[in-house]
Design a protein around this motif. Structure first.
Motif, short mmCIF file in Angstrom:
data_model
loop_
_atom_site.label_atom_id
_atom_site.label_comp_id
_atom_site.label_asym_id
_atom_site.label_seq_id
_atom_site.Cartn_x
_atom_site.Cartn_y
_atom_site.Cartn_z
N ASN A 42 -31.57 -71.22 78.54
CA ASN A 42 -31.75 -70.95 77.30
C ASN A 42 -30.53 -69.90 76.91
O ASN A 42 -30.49 -69.17 75.76
CB ASN A 42 -33.05 -70.19 76.94
CG ASN A 42 -33.93 -71.10 76.85
OD1 ASN A 42 -34.22 -72.11 76.26
ND2 ASN A 42 -35.08 -70.93 77.87
N HIS B 115 -47.30 -67.98 71.75
CA HIS B 115 -47.33 -69.16 70.64
C HIS B 115 -48.48 -68.85 70.01
O HIS B 115 -49.32 -70.06 70.02
CB HIS B 115 -46.77 -70.43 71.35
CG HIS B 115 -45.32 -70.41 71.69
ND1 HIS B 115 -44.28 -70.94 70.65
CD2 HIS B 115 -44.96 -70.12 72.77
CE1 HIS B 115 -43.23 -70.79 71.38
NE2 HIS B 115 -43.39 -70.42 72.38
N THR C 82 -39.78 -66.44 61.17
CA THR C 82 -40.56 -66.85 62.27
C THR C 82 -41.74 -67.36 61.77
O THR C 82 -42.43 -66.68 60.61
CB THR C 82 -40.94 -65.88 63.14
OG1 THR C 82 -41.47 -66.40 64.30
CG2 THR C 82 -41.54 -64.63 62.58
N GLN D 27 -42.00 -70.71 66.10
CA GLN D 27 -40.71 -70.90 65.82
C GLN D 27 -39.78 -69.70 65.44
O GLN D 27 -40.33 -68.89 64.56
CB GLN D 27 -40.45 -71.94 65.05
CG GLN D 27 -41.09 -73.36 65.38
CD GLN D 27 -40.84 -74.35 63.90
OE1 GLN D 27 -41.06 -73.76 62.85
NE2 GLN D 27 -40.66 -75.59 64.30
N GLU E 296 -35.03 -62.88 69.26
CA GLU E 296 -35.10 -64.18 70.15
C GLU E 296 -36.30 -64.12 70.94
O GLU E 296 -36.74 -62.89 71.12
CB GLU E 296 -33.80 -64.51 70.97
CG GLU E 296 -33.62 -63.45 71.81
CD GLU E 296 -32.12 -63.79 72.63
OE1 GLU E 296 -31.25 -63.97 72.04
OE2 GLU E 296 -32.29 -63.85 73.76
N THR F 138 -39.35 -70.14 73.26
CA THR F 138 -39.61 -71.25 72.55
C THR F 138 -40.29 -72.60 73.13
O THR F 138 -40.45 -73.42 72.56
CB THR F 138 -38.19 -71.86 72.05
OG1 THR F 138 -37.45 -72.41 73.25
CG2 THR F 138 -37.43 -70.82 71.52
#
Lengths: 462, 912
Positions: free
Chosen positions: B700, B743, B758, B767, B820, B823
């Motif tokens: 990433n 998540h 987000t 996201q 960040e 993901t």
């Protein structure tokens, strides 16, 4: 006549000191812009400008290199930036309370101090507004927080307390600005009439927006003033409540408390009164306005400080009680940290400065003495700043997962910006003192003894 | 010098097909065979190549993922049985080594840039002189698992007098373990779960999920990953390990076990526990194995060998590594250097070793160098040894090299380059080939092919070309090599060794920087040490009792004196460390390299050249100094403070059922029409090796922030391994919990972002829209798991070639001021969905593997579609052991953790 029979406590308080005529009042207050400022003023302004320059340089450095120039880290993602923001917004509340709420309550003692207090609100909000702008990672895109039509059909997120802040603080600033400006119009008009310097005359003519002092103008003025006062009143309670939602609406233990809105509003009034009181001491001494800003005014403000201090003490107790009553281990831990954690000294500073030291004001002798007043005001300012430190940094520093617990260390840039904000505030205060009418002469004229229309006899003697 | 690699030259570096060969000015570098059969390279789709990561005599089969001809990621080769489909941590991280800006780009002669003609011409006279005079050339290399390289060196030895010393500075004798069928494992100062050999972790983890669990004992002085995971840990000074093994040997032959009690009492161990261990071993003969750590003495090794013989593990569950993979001891190196100092060599070539840094006796090294007229260094960087050699030959990285290797169980594995050499470098073997006398030799690639054609290929299975291609594709030859004989163990009663005064110091190679060769790799420097969570440096681990006695605190610099050899190093007060025992990592304190220089303390000078177990030092003294160093730790607090975060239960108390918790919520339920991605992490299997962290960083494009920023708490890893201590004293253990973005369905971060940067996808992912983020950081404040990372500075934009070549083109790089976080490797999810769509089918379970799940040697991380009723993640999420972290916050995380199962001895076992 009749007033000699009234006991001391029920008589009209002495709102002014000694005999003042209308002309003297005008000369005293409105002539200030025409005269050259004394050397002391220049020295003071040079100092505050230098401090502001340091702050602005630190801000520029931050914009150039990034938020990493500060001490923020994971988990303390907010630190001095938001502490300063809340601190300055809070300080602004005193002014609005004095000029709007006390107006609605017809407390006439506010008349001579309302103008300065309101000015301080404006300057405090300006200082506060710097911080949301510079604390974001990409300040050149900060305008995205505003709901403007754009080709990506994007709205901001209305569920976010930060966006409520945007609306609240902007509304507060605009309404306060209008209110303040409106109030000044008749005085600026007087200054326009008196001005001899053509540049000053031009400036004041523009600012006084054609005020002639006609009865019609006065009617409009009174109505508008009342309306704005009403609007501003609501803002005193709502703005800092919305700011407190930044914390109360989150899940962070120590932030997620329903006591926050009234607790923050009280704290704001508390801190604001202390700052206003400190500035007024300086103003009344340096600008020779002792008979207009009397010891009575200062004493009343000190009583408010004492009252809000007791309320803050109650709020701290309730926080502690709620933390215990919640039987929530995370909040237990957060509260224990406030007093016995790595920054426990900050927690104790808050208690001592906010609850203990203002208790000095129970003594009427201390309420009327400069040293104790300045001492208490300074303590309250420091205490209220540290209260935001305790709330923000200490709650973030140790939240849910112990693996992310970490200490926070501010950098010199953090201190530079904090200092710079004080510099900017006091620079604006100093400028205001020399350029605009510091006392609402029209309102004070309404309360000068001997100048109110009376039904028979002159009995208006304080 | 042209720092950038021009586009044309870059295209020329893709050694895939002959069509491209015409575009470059180099001779045909041969065909490398991709793992997925495809004609040529398709832009936008990754090509994978099977290869080998060779390190210190051990061969790790890997797959190199390339995009548009350049390697961007390294993962395990699932076709290779030895690796269980996993690559070790350093293999994953060394992709950065290929693009290291500090790499040598051409050979140097006397410090000046040169070319191969001149450089080799400067060495040939010395070789010719050797042939004429008979004075040998000293060739000092690292250990190698390559039979062809060995053959080449043997041929060179026939061509001229050659003295070949094969030396690994930080490795003791290596073991080969087969833990799959082991029910009881006893580790003597052996950290088998460190992740260095992924198959050990994989085999161990398989036996920890359910059914009959294996049992792990760790007898150690420090607190290693193995000790953290062990069901029982015995705190014992390393010098007593031999006696402990002999006591167990005697207990196995004498059921009354009387000798054990005495041993236990002498060494402060619990009698019950020791008896229980002996009984356990006796019960499980044939399925039990003892492992001896590399630092222990020969005596201890023999004792453990004897124990294994009695357990019937010899040759089945454990074997010694083949002779060739072993390195000589320090004594042999010292002899060679003494010979050198007396002028007995006409030249010295150092290849894959850095004695100027890692040889303990600096004075002898200087004398040795002075006695050799011509010195050459074959290496990747201008390191400490290269600085002292007149000739520096720039070497290919392993990703640019050909080779063959014998893996642990005897498979022959091929190493093929995934990219042509980026610079004007040569493979070490090619350099040697050019130093032969007589006619010019072919390049090593052809030498290798020729060797295989002669020795490995048999005419039975089709043409050599198709055989070669198949081997390159698979990465292995499905043929057993000669099995190594089990070493004979000589039963001998252990001499009671006197307990020395002073501390015992155990030195081991750093898990990240190994023996120091990876000091220039920023990712490895920044991976938190799995035990101490320290980055960018090493520290001396001291027990709490000793620290209290000496008045030491974290970061305080102490002088460590071992028999007159002294260094200064900061300490870290470590719970779990046995009083009287110190532990520290080798591989720090480098003197060269922009990244490596000055990081940590060089502990090699402490080693005793004359000792047969140089990594265990006895009689060490500690003197505190006044200096204090701020250690860069990523985790400072290791207790859960009574919070339900990482669960660990004895298997007897494992939950049999699970009641769903009803957490009230004011949010409406969300609808996930197609997929709902979720993850499950089995804490029973996780050992805390942190391979997931490096794999995520590689996949990433996560930046490296440096020690100062780590001290401030701004490391950028999207997944971290949290370490929580449980219990006290002798019963202390630690549970490792990988923590990543959960998540959450009702994510607290999503509601508070003022610009909606987000939000939640219709497939259950949280996201992060980097280009919308203004960086108010409210989301990070509101995340209860603190898994969000903020770009406090501009970490990436100033990077140039070659560093940026390591970036994965599928993942955006983030600018300053932007938040960040994990993901779930959405780029991999999207890739798989697209492929499935073009093939007109649904996504299969296990097809999407985020980088962390792919890298975990224990396979403890499972990812998939929660809406798929037969997916593994679904069955894991419904497991009775399953729970969610901080479920009461009401965020509805999509990651389920399975409580760790421990397998302690039944009955009352009072810990000492």
């Amino acid at each position: 006549m009749a007033e000699a029979l009234l006991p001391e406590g029920l008589r009209e308080p002495a709102l002014t000191d000694g005999a003042i005529t209308l002309g003297e009042l005008d000369d005293r207050v409105l002539s200030v812009p025409e005269t050259r400022p004394p050397a002391k003023w220049f020295a003071a302004f040079a100092l505050t400008s230098a401090i502001s320059a340091v702050g602005l340089a630190c801000i520029a450095y931050t914009l150039y290199t990034g938020i990493g120039a500060w001490g923020n880290n994971s988990p303390v993602f907010w630190a001095f930036d938001i502490i300063n923001f809340v601190f300055w917004v809070g300080i602004g509340h005193a002014g609005t309370l004095i000029s709007a709420i006390l107006f609605l309550f017809r407390k006439r003692w506010r008349n001579s101090i309302a103008r300065y207090a309101e000015a301080m609100t404006i300057f405090a909000v300006i200082c506060a507004a710097i911080f949301p702008l510079i604390h974001v990672g990409r300040p050149w895109l900060a305008f995205w927080l505003f709901p403007y039509p754009n080709q990506r059909a994007l709205w901001p997120n209305f569920r976010s307390p930060l966006l409520w802040d945007v609306f609240a603080v902007n509304t507060y600033f605009i309404v306060s600005l209008l209110f303040w400006f409106l109030g000044m119009v008749p005085d600026i008009a007087s200054m326009r009439d008196r001005a001899k310097d053509p540049r000053l005359k031009f400036a004041y003519t523009a600012l006084s927006v054609g005020w002639r002092g006609s009865a019609e103008h006065w009617q409009h003025y009174e109505k508008a003033y009342l309306l704005l006062a009403g609007l501003a009143t609501g803002l005193v309670l709502s703005v800092h409540s919305v700011v407190s939602f930044d914390f109360a609406v989150s899940v962070v233990p120590g932030w997620h408390m329903t006591i926050f809105p009234p607790y923050f509003v009280t704290g704001a009034i508390f801190a604001g009164f202390a700052m206003v009181m400190m500035v007024l001491i300086v103003v009344r001494e340096t600008m020779d306005l002792k008979h207009l800003i009397t010891m009575y005014h200062l004493e009343v403000m000190n009583k408010v400080i004492l009252g809000t201090s007791c309320l803050m003490g109650y709020a701290y107790m309730m926080e502690g009680f709620t933390a215990w009553y919640s039987q929530n281990q995370f909040i237990h831990h957060a509260f224990k940290q406030y007093l016995w954690g790595a920054y426990g000294w900050a927690g104790w500073t808050v208690l001592v400065c906010n609850v203990l030291i203002p208790q000095l004001f129970w003594s009427s002798r201390l309420r009327r003495s400069y040293p104790s007043m300045i001492f208490v005001a300074a303590a309250v300012t420091i205490g209220m700043w540290f209260e935001r430190f305790v709330i923000i940094v200490m709650s973030l520093q140790q939240d849910y997962l112990p693996s992310s617990w970490r200490l926070y260390q501010p950098t010199l840039i953090d201190f530079g910006i904090l200092l710079g904000s004080f510099g900017i505030f006091f620079s604006l205060v100093l400028l205001f003192a020399r350029v605009l009418p510091v006392i609402a002469t029209t309102e004070v004229k309404a309360i000068l003894p001997g100048y109110q229309p009376a039904h028979g006899g002159d009995h208006d003697r304080a | 010098m042209d720092n950038k690699i021009s586009r044309r030259r870059f295209l020329g570096l893709m050694g895939a097909t002959a069509a491209f060969a015409g575009a470059c000015s180099r001779p045909n570098r041969g065909k490398i065979v991709p793992y997925t059969r495809r004609p040529g390279t398709v832009p936008g789709a990754p090509d994978k190549f099977a290869s080998v990561f060779p390190e210190a005599g051990r061969a790790h089969p890997v797959l190199v993922v390339t995009r548009e001809g350049r390697p961007i990621h390294v993962e395990g080769n699932d076709l290779h049985p030895d690796s269980r489909g996993k690559a070790p941590l350093r293999a994953i991280a060394d992709i950065l080594g290929l693009y290291d800006p500090d790499r040598l780009r051409q050979p140097l002669v006397d410090g000046r840039r040169s070319d191969w003609g001149q450089a080799l011409a400067a060495l040939r006279p010395a070789f010719d002189a050797a042939r004429k005079s008979g004075k040998p050339v000293l060739l000092m290399t690292g250990a190698t698992s390559s039979p062809t390289r060995r053959a080449l060196i043997a041929e060179l030895g026939a061509d001229l007098p050659l003295s070949w010393v094969c030396w690994e500075p930080a490795c003791g004798p290596q073991e080969r373990l087969s833990l799959e069928h082991a029910k009881v494992v006893v580790c003597f100062e052996a950290d088998i779960l460190s992740g260095e050999v992924p198959s050990w972790v994989a085999d161990f983890a398989k036996n920890r999920r359910g059914g009959t669990l294996s049992r792990l004992y760790s007898i150690e002085g420090g607190f290693s990953l193995t000790g953290s995971k062990a069901d029982h840990r015995l705190r014992l000074k390393p010098s007593r390990a031999a006696a402990a093994a002999m006591a167990l040997v005697r207990a196995l032959s004498d059921p009354t076990g009387a000798g054990l009690d005495g041993f236990a009492k002498e060494n402060g161990l619990s009698v019950d526990l020791l008896r229980g261990l002996a009984a356990d071993l006796a019960r499980h003969r044939g399925a039990a194995v003892a492992v001896c750590g590399p630092a222990l003495s020969a005596e201890a090794r023999e004792a453990v060998s004897l124990l294994n013989a009695m357990l019937g593990a010899q040759g089945r569950l454990t074997a010694r590594s083949p002779e060739h993979a072993a390195s000589t001891g320090l004594g042999t190196v010292k002899e060679a250097l003494e010979d050198a100092s007396q002028g007995k060599f006409s030249a010295a070539v150092f290849w894959g070793v850095n004695p100027a840094y890692s040889f303990p006796d600096a004075a002898l090294w200087k004398r040795a160098l002075a006695g050799v007229p011509v010195k050459a260094r074959i290496g990747l960087h201008v390191d400490e040894t290269a600085l002292e050699c007149g000739l520096v030959f720039a070497e290919n990285h392993w990703l640019e090299s050909w080779g063959d290797h014998e893996s642990d169980s005897g498979f022959l594995t091929l190493q093929q380059p995934a990219i042509g050499p980026l610079y004007d470098t040569l493979q070490g073997e090619d350099i040697l080939l050019r130093l032969f006398s007589g006619a010019p030799r072919p390049e090593y690639r052809l030498y290798l092919e020729e060797g295989w054609r002669k020795k490995v290929y048999s005419t039975g299975g089709g043409s050599f070309e198709s055989f070669w291609t198949a081997c390159l594709h698979d990465g292995l030859l499905r043929r057993e090599a000669r099995p190594t004989a089990a070493p004979k163990s000589r039963p001998r009663s252990a001499k009671p060794s006197a307990t020395p005064d002073g501390f015992e110091l155990v030195l081991s190679p750093g898990l990240a920087v190994f023996d120091g060769r990876y000091g220039g790799n920023g990712w490895l420097q920044e991976i938190p040490d799995p035990l101490t969570k320290q980055t960018w440096g090493n520290a001396l681990r001291v027990s709490i009792a000793d620290a209290g006695r000496l008045g030491l605190r974290d970061g305080q610099v102490v002088k460590v004196d071992a028999g007159g050899r002294a260094v200064e190093i900061p300490v870290l007060v470590s719970e779990g460390q046995t009083p009287g025992v110190l532990c520290a990592g080798l591989g720090y304190g480098r003197r060269t390299g922009n990244v490596a220089r000055g990081v940590g303390t060089n502990l090699y000078p402490l080693l005793d050249c004359d000792s047969t177990s140089p990594f265990l030092l006895c009689g060490v003294s500690l003197t505190p100094t006044a200096a204090v160093v701020d250690l860069a730790l990523t985790q400072g607090h290791h207790r859960m403070e009574g919070r339900d975060i990482a669960r660990s239960v004895p298997v007897a108390e494992a939950p049999r059922s699970r009641e769903p918790r009803n957490i009230p919520t004011m949010y409406p339920a969300q609808d996930f029409p197609l997929h709902k991605w979720g993850m499950a992490v089995d804490l029973s299997m996780c050992v805390g090796c942190s391979a997931c962290v490096v794999a995520c960083q590689s996949e990433n494009n996560i930046p490296c922030v440096g020690p100062e920023q780590v001290r401030r708490g701004r490391e950028m890893h999207w997944i971290r391994v949290d370490r929580y201590l449980l219990g006290e004293g002798a019963a202390l253990r630690a549970v490792s919990q990988p923590m990543l973005c959960q998540h959450c369905d009702d994510a607290p971060c999503e509601t508070v972002c003022p610009v909606n940067a987000t939000n939640h996808s219709p497939e259950g992912l949280n996201q992060m829209a980097y280009n919308r983020c203004v960086g108010t950081r409210y989301c990070a404040n509101n995340c209860p798991y603190k898994v969000r990372r903020f770009n406090f500075f501009e970490y990436t934009a100033d990077k140039e070639e070659p560093e940026i070549l390591a970036h994965n083109p599928e993942v955006t790089v983030r600018p300053r001021g932007v938040m960040e976080k994990c993901t779930f490797c959405v780029q991999r999810i999207q890739d798989v969905k697209q492929i499935a769509k073009t093939q007109g089918r649904g996504v299969r379970d296990g097809e999407v593997m985020p980088a962390c799940a792919a890298a975990c040697p224990a396979s403890a991380i499972v990812f998939g579609d929660l809406k798929d009723p037969v997916s593994r993640v679904n069955s894991w999420s419904d497991d009775p052991r399953g729970y969610r972290v901080l479920e009461e916050v009401g965020a509805k995380p999509a990651v389920t953790y399975l409580a760790e199962l421990t397998n302690p001895l039944e009955g009352e076992v009072r810990h000492g």
